[in-house]
Design a protein around this motif. Structure first.
Motif, PDB file in Angstrom:
ATOM      1  N   GLU A  50       0.823  -1.203   0.000  1.00  0.00           N
ATOM      2  CA  GLU A  50       0.000   0.000   0.000  1.00  0.00           C
ATOM      3  C   GLU A  50       0.861   1.258   0.000  1.00  0.00           C
ATOM      4  O   GLU A  50       2.048   1.236   0.322  1.00  0.00           O
ATOM      5  CB  GLU A  50      -0.930   0.012   1.215  1.00  0.00           C
ATOM      6  CG  GLU A  50      -2.057  -0.987   1.150  1.00  0.00           C
ATOM      7  CD  GLU A  50      -3.063  -0.779   2.262  1.00  0.00           C
ATOM      8  OE1 GLU A  50      -2.794   0.046   3.157  1.00  0.00           O
ATOM      9  OE2 GLU A  50      -4.114  -1.442   2.233  1.00  0.00           O
ATOM     10  N   ARG A  51       0.235   2.377  -0.347  1.00  0.00           N
ATOM     11  CA  ARG A  51       0.912   3.668  -0.298  1.00  0.00           C
ATOM     12  C   ARG A  51       1.451   3.932   1.109  1.00  0.00           C
ATOM     13  O   ARG A  51       0.773   3.670   2.098  1.00  0.00           O
ATOM     14  CB  ARG A  51      -0.059   4.774  -0.683  1.00  0.00           C
ATOM     15  CG  ARG A  51      -0.414   4.837  -2.146  1.00  0.00           C
ATOM     16  CD  ARG A  51      -1.466   5.896  -2.410  1.00  0.00           C
ATOM     17  NE  ARG A  51      -1.178   7.154  -1.729  1.00  0.00           N
ATOM     18  CZ  ARG A  51      -2.007   8.190  -1.702  1.00  0.00           C
ATOM     19  NH1 ARG A  51      -3.193   8.108  -2.285  1.00  0.00           N
ATOM     20  NH2 ARG A  51      -1.673   9.296  -1.068  1.00  0.00           N
ATOM     21  N   GLY A  52       2.693   4.404   1.165  1.00  0.00           N
ATOM     22  CA  GLY A  52       3.323   4.704   2.436  1.00  0.00           C
ATOM     23  C   GLY A  52       4.095   3.557   3.044  1.00  0.00           C
ATOM     24  O   GLY A  52       4.787   3.744   4.061  1.00  0.00           O
ATOM     25  N   GLU A  53       4.017   2.370   2.438  1.00  0.00           N
ATOM     26  CA  GLU A  53       4.797   1.243   2.962  1.00  0.00           C
ATOM     27  C   GLU A  53       6.286   1.515   2.782  1.00  0.00           C
ATOM     28  O   GLU A  53       6.734   1.958   1.724  1.00  0.00           O
ATOM     29  CB  GLU A  53       4.432  -0.055   2.252  1.00  0.00           C
ATOM     30  CG  GLU A  53       5.201  -1.256   2.802  1.00  0.00           C
ATOM     31  CD  GLU A  53       5.164  -2.476   1.898  1.00  0.00           C
ATOM     32  OE1 GLU A  53       5.602  -3.551   2.351  1.00  0.00           O
ATOM     33  OE2 GLU A  53       4.715  -2.351   0.746  1.00  0.00           O
ATOM     34  N   VAL A  54       7.061   1.218   3.808  1.00  0.00           N
ATOM     35  CA  VAL A  54       8.509   1.403   3.752  1.00  0.00           C
ATOM     36  C   VAL A  54       9.162   0.251   2.991  1.00  0.00           C
ATOM     37  O   VAL A  54       8.889  -0.916   3.261  1.00  0.00           O
ATOM     38  CB  VAL A  54       9.091   1.504   5.173  1.00  0.00           C
ATOM     39  CG1 VAL A  54      10.614   1.422   5.155  1.00  0.00           C
ATOM     40  CG2 VAL A  54       8.645   2.803   5.831  1.00  0.00           C
ATOM     41  N   VAL A  55      10.029   0.610   2.061  1.00  0.00           N
ATOM     42  CA  VAL A  55      10.821  -0.373   1.323  1.00  0.00           C
ATOM     43  C   VAL A  55      12.183  -0.556   1.982  1.00  0.00           C
ATOM     44  O   VAL A  55      12.666  -1.675   2.156  1.00  0.00           O
ATOM     45  CB  VAL A  55      10.990   0.047  -0.153  1.00  0.00           C
ATOM     46  CG1 VAL A  55      11.885  -0.925  -0.902  1.00  0.00           C
ATOM     47  CG2 VAL A  55       9.623   0.159  -0.834  1.00  0.00           C
ATOM     48  N   SER A  56      12.821   0.551   2.362  1.00  0.00           N
ATOM     49  CA  SER A  56      14.114   0.470   3.044  1.00  0.00           C
ATOM     50  C   SER A  56      14.392   1.759   3.796  1.00  0.00           C
ATOM     51  O   SER A  56      13.804   2.806   3.510  1.00  0.00           O
ATOM     52  CB  SER A  56      15.256   0.201   2.051  1.00  0.00           C
ATOM     53  OG  SER A  56      15.437   1.306   1.185  1.00  0.00           O
ATOM     54  N   VAL A  57      15.290   1.659   4.769  1.00  0.00           N
ATOM     55  CA  VAL A  57      15.752   2.814   5.541  1.00  0.00           C
ATOM     56  C   VAL A  57      17.273   2.764   5.558  1.00  0.00           C
ATOM     57  O   VAL A  57      17.858   1.755   5.949  1.00  0.00           O
ATOM     58  CB  VAL A  57      15.210   2.782   6.983  1.00  0.00           C
ATOM     59  CG1 VAL A  57      15.687   4.005   7.763  1.00  0.00           C
ATOM     60  CG2 VAL A  57      13.688   2.705   6.997  1.00  0.00           C
ATOM     61  N   VAL A  58      17.917   3.847   5.127  1.00  0.00           N
ATOM     62  CA  VAL A  58      19.375   3.888   5.037  1.00  0.00           C
ATOM     63  C   VAL A  58      19.910   5.065   5.851  1.00  0.00           C
ATOM     64  O   VAL A  58      19.536   6.215   5.589  1.00  0.00           O
ATOM     65  CB  VAL A  58      19.839   4.036   3.571  1.00  0.00           C
ATOM     66  CG1 VAL A  58      21.363   4.093   3.487  1.00  0.00           C
ATOM     67  CG2 VAL A  58      19.298   2.899   2.719  1.00  0.00           C
ATOM     68  N   PRO A  59      20.770   4.836   6.836  1.00  0.00           N
ATOM     69  CA  PRO A  59      21.402   5.953   7.550  1.00  0.00           C
ATOM     70  C   PRO A  59      22.272   6.776   6.600  1.00  0.00           C
ATOM     71  O   PRO A  59      23.052   6.210   5.832  1.00  0.00           O
ATOM     72  CB  PRO A  59      22.270   5.261   8.606  1.00  0.00           C
ATOM     73  CG  PRO A  59      21.732   3.866   8.697  1.00  0.00           C
ATOM     74  CD  PRO A  59      21.214   3.528   7.344  1.00  0.00           C
ATOM     75  N   VAL A  60      22.131   8.091   6.622  1.00  0.00           N
ATOM     76  CA  VAL A  60      22.924   8.940   5.724  1.00  0.00           C
ATOM     77  C   VAL A  60      23.737  10.007   6.441  1.00  0.00           C
ATOM     78  O   VAL A  60      24.676  10.555   5.854  1.00  0.00           O
ATOM     79  CB  VAL A  60      22.036   9.607   4.652  1.00  0.00           C
ATOM     80  CG1 VAL A  60      21.461   8.570   3.708  1.00  0.00           C
ATOM     81  CG2 VAL A  60      20.929  10.453   5.274  1.00  0.00           C
TER      82      VAL A  60
END
Length: 418
Positions: A50-60
């Protein structure tokens, strides 16, 4: 003209954190929450696909409070009540394109390095940029505002919009509707990502943005109040120098001298190329642009050229950029051009139920202050509580620098007053 160049400390990239129950201690160390079990996304988290689902999170990036303060001082931005360092992450999430088809987008989530477990959220929408690498989740120079608000103790969601950052496709510049859907979906993605990082978000949402992002901020706030972002409660709105009155003030200002030539050429070229993908403005660029610009303008706005390089390869004035016929039509737009102008003209056409502050500089020759005054008048006619804060005889980017600390202080105080 374009996103202000902002120098901050070097970013510190990490590896992706995928959505799910397991994060390694190594990944947790990178994000600064070692030993804390990641939170489980709550009932407001989008379902898979669904819209808004997280695919990945990367520290930057990670910066101390002193580093944030140093950056703000260097840019002549008041430091407001800075309390913490900041941790920043690139979030990839699911959303939809201007035609409603599934796609992905990226954005920056910034958290304070200390403070409470539960955080209010600031939505910060950025100004015009043609190079996808300038977007907040990729370019360090676009993160100053996020760092300021996070250092005062709130989470910050800064969407790249469609086609910028690491999102696919071309950026639909000044397509308000898709900018709002990408921004709403970033709010939901921020909630999920914060949970994965051991924090949680309250319902409280504070909305700000600069330039193009000022217009997006007003339209986003309208959508949130209208119920388009379940789980979030609008608390205050504080955009800066937004082109709210595109069909009136901004369109006319492109040819009457209120918008400087360099910015006018850049904005109008970008608008025509991007909007032509959504509305039938031209079949051949030569119908609108003079040569040699007609032969190069679409390639220049491919998301890879630097803004300053685009300016160097276009005409010095709007009059020299456009064909005689189309220049005349700017005064009386019709067809696809009129559709494009009207589509972005309703950001202030509502009655906010929360305090609104509109910031602008009176020497702005990118987005003249008339845009802000027209927006304020439209809001007031609908019974809204609204204040216009003239930040002085400053230019476009000066208005942003002059406004930021005051906005941060207002949000920190709960924005209880108008």
């Amino acid at each position: 003209m374009t996103q202000d160049t902002r120098k901050t400390a070097a970013k510190q990239p990490g590896r992706p954190i995928r959505k799910g129950p397991a994060l390694t201690l190594g990944a947790l160390a990178l994000v600064g929450v070692t030993g804390v079990v990641p939170g489980v996304p709550g009932k407001d988290a989008p379902a898979p696909g669904e819209r808004g689902e997280v695919v990945s999170v990367v520290p930057v990036a990670a910066h101390s409070r002193a580093e944030v303060a140093r950056v703000l001082r260097a840019q002549h931005i008041g430091t407001a009540p800075l309390r913490y360092g900041v941790l920043a992450y690139r979030v990839t999430y699911r959303t939809v394109d201007p035609h409603g088809r599934p796609t992905t987008a990226t954005g920056l989530l910034t958290l304070p390095s200390g403070g409470g477990h539960r955080l209010g959220l600031v939505s910060d929408t950025h100004g015009t940029m043609a190079n996808r690498a300038y977007a907040p989740s990729v370019g360090e120079d676009a993160r100053t505002q996020s760092y300021l608000f996070a250092a005062t103790g709130r989470a910050v969601a800064a969407p790249d919009y469609l086609g910028l950052g690491e999102g696919p496709g071309a950026h639909p510049y000044m397509d308000t509707r898709s900018a709002v859907t990408a921004s709403v979906d970033m709010l939901h993605a921020a909630r999920t990502a914060a949970g994965l990082l051991g924090r949680s978000l309250t319902r409280d949402l504070y909305v700000t943005g600069f330039s193009q992002g000022g217009q997006v901020a007003m339209a986003l706030a309208k959508a949130v109040q209208g119920g388009d972002a379940a789980g979030f409660r609008l608390k205050a709105v504080a955009p800066v120098a937004g082109p709210y009155d595109i069909q009136g003030t901004e369109q006319r200002a492109l040819t009457d001298g209120r918008v400087n030539d360099t910015s006018g050429v850049f904005y109008l070229s970008y608008f025509l190329v991007a909007q032509n993908r959504l509305h039938p403005i031209y079949k051949d660029p030569a119908e609108v642009f003079r040569q040699p610009y007609a032969g190069r303008v679409e390639r220049l706005f491919d998301g890879r050229h630097k803004d300053e390089d685009i300016v160097r390869r276009l005409a010095p004035t709007v009059r020299q950029l456009l064909t005689d016929r189309f220049y005349r039509e700017l005064g009386k737009p019709a067809g696809g051009m009129l559709e494009a102008l009207r589509a972005g003209g309703h950001a202030c056409d509502w009655k906010p139920e929360v305090p609104v502050r509109l910031y602008a500089g009176r020497n702005d020759t990118d987005v003249p202050i008339g845009n802000t005054r027209t927006c304020a008048s439209t809001l007031a006619q609908r019974g809204a509580r609204v204040r216009v804060l003239d930040v002085g005889p400053v230019d476009h980017f000066g208005s942003d620098r002059a406004a930021l600390a005051g906005i941060a202080r207002w949000f920190s105080a709960g924005a209880a007053e108008g």
